[in-house]
Write a protein that holds these residues in place. Structure first.
Motif, mmCIF file in Angstrom:
data_model
loop_
_atom_site.group_PDB
_atom_site.id
_atom_site.type_symbol
_atom_site.label_atom_id
_atom_site.label_comp_id
_atom_site.label_asym_id
_atom_site.label_seq_id
_atom_site.Cartn_x
_atom_site.Cartn_y
_atom_site.Cartn_z
ATOM 1 N N VAL A 127 3.004 2.935 -8.366
ATOM 2 C CA VAL A 127 4.423 3.252 -8.526
ATOM 3 C C VAL A 127 5.211 1.953 -8.383
ATOM 4 O O VAL A 127 4.967 1.164 -7.473
ATOM 5 N N GLU A 128 6.169 1.734 -9.295
ATOM 6 C CA GLU A 128 7.008 0.531 -9.230
ATOM 7 C C GLU A 128 8.475 0.910 -9.014
ATOM 8 O O GLU A 128 8.992 1.825 -9.647
ATOM 9 N N TYR A 129 9.135 0.182 -8.118
ATOM 10 C CA TYR A 129 10.591 0.251 -7.949
ATOM 11 C C TYR A 129 11.152 -1.036 -8.532
ATOM 12 O O TYR A 129 10.724 -2.137 -8.163
ATOM 13 N N TRP A 130 12.156 -0.910 -9.438
ATOM 14 C CA TRP A 130 12.591 -2.101 -10.162
ATOM 15 C C TRP A 130 14.111 -2.267 -10.233
ATOM 16 O O TRP A 130 14.619 -3.055 -11.042
ATOM 17 N N ASP A 131 14.860 -1.599 -9.368
ATOM 18 C CA ASP A 131 16.310 -1.810 -9.360
ATOM 19 C C ASP A 131 16.631 -3.164 -8.706
ATOM 20 O O ASP A 131 15.776 -3.788 -8.094
ATOM 21 N N LYS A 191 0.828 -1.198 0.000
ATOM 22 C CA LYS A 191 0.000 0.000 0.000
ATOM 23 C C LYS A 191 0.865 1.252 0.000
ATOM 24 O O LYS A 191 1.965 1.265 0.554
ATOM 25 N N ILE A 192 0.360 2.310 -0.628
ATOM 26 C CA ILE A 192 1.041 3.595 -0.562
ATOM 27 C C ILE A 192 1.146 4.008 0.909
ATOM 28 O O ILE A 192 0.174 3.955 1.647
ATOM 29 N N TRP A 232 3.683 -0.023 -5.300
ATOM 30 C CA TRP A 232 2.826 0.649 -4.326
ATOM 31 C C TRP A 232 1.556 1.105 -5.037
ATOM 32 O O TRP A 232 1.613 1.706 -6.102
ATOM 33 N N LYS A 233 0.397 0.809 -4.422
ATOM 34 C CA LYS A 233 -0.856 1.275 -5.047
ATOM 35 C C LYS A 233 -1.959 1.373 -3.992
ATOM 36 O O LYS A 233 -1.778 0.927 -2.864
#
Length: 235
Positions: free
Chosen positions: A219-223, A95-96, A234-235
């Motif tokens: 929002v996606e973090y992909w590193d 969750k955000i 996150w959504k």
């Protein structure tokens, strides 16, 4: 995590605004930019329109992930290293507002951070009035991704960059990134501050663009250790 590499493909426009000296270039790049403060500001922006990224079915029940390590106090180089962070599995959705513990690597230093997407703010096209943008931006609305980075490891992460963050539209495709070089008061990211030791936090913002017929919903973090389209969302 390491600073993101930029892939330049096509330059569409370069020009000057009538009021002020803001210089803008629309370029296909991959992530957010930096900000600097001067009495007479000079700024440029790069706008990207990426192809949609295939995504799997969304999780029906977002998983809340809490940091799974105890933050160690700053230590001298000869001290024992801090416990390794157990990163969530690829494809995890939270969750955000949830903090996610992640390993962090910068300039050969190994550390750990807690990354939190704090909000997705809808902007107004008028926010971009100070930038000379190409016709490709007509019909697009800016959104501002706000996120927080907290050092939960023993390594000083001063002046490092936390990038590889992208906005996702309602259909799961990637929101276009708007890269701004110079001063953009509504939303600007940058490097972690000096002496960014255990327990310290910093707030950042990345601007992205959405068609008026859609909106930025996640929002996606992909590193590393993740890959594009299979990171933490996150959504």
């Amino acid at each position: 995590m390491k600073p993101i590499g930029r892939s330049r493909r096509t330059t569409v426009l370069a020009g000057l605004t009538a009021a002020g000296t803001l210089t803008v270039a629309l370029t296909a790049c991959s992530d957010g930019g930096s900000a600097s403060d001067t009495a007479t500001s000079t700024a440029s922006a790069a706008f990207t329109t990426p192809a949609a990224v295939p995504t799997g079915p969304a999780s029906s029940d977002p998983v809340t992930v809490a940091p799974s390590v105890t933050a160690a106090a700053p230590t001298s180089p000869s001290a024992a290293p801090a416990p390794a962070v157990s990163a969530p599995a690829p494809g995890t959705t939270v969750k955000i507002g949830d903090a996610v513990p992640l390993p962090f690597s910068s300039a050969g230093s190994e550390g750990a951070v807690a990354l939190t997407v704090t909000s997705i703010e809808k902007g107004d096209p008028a926010d971009l009035a100070s930038l000379t943008l190409d016709d490709d931006t007509k019909g697009l609305v800016p959104y501002y991704i706000h996120y927080k980075v907290t050092n939960i490891g023993a390594t000083d992460l001063a002046f490092s960059n936390v990038s590889h963050i992208r906005g996702l539209l309602a259909n799961g495709s990637r929101a276009s990134a708007l890269m701004v070089f110079g001063t953009f008061a509504k939303c600007s990211d940058g490097s972690l501050p000096g002496e960014f030791t255990n327990g310290k936090s910093a707030d950042f913002c990345i601007p992205v663009m959405s068609p008026t017929t859609s909106r930025v919903t996640a929002v996606e973090y992909w590193d590393s250790p993740y890959t594009l389209g299979n990171g933490i969302t996150w959504k």
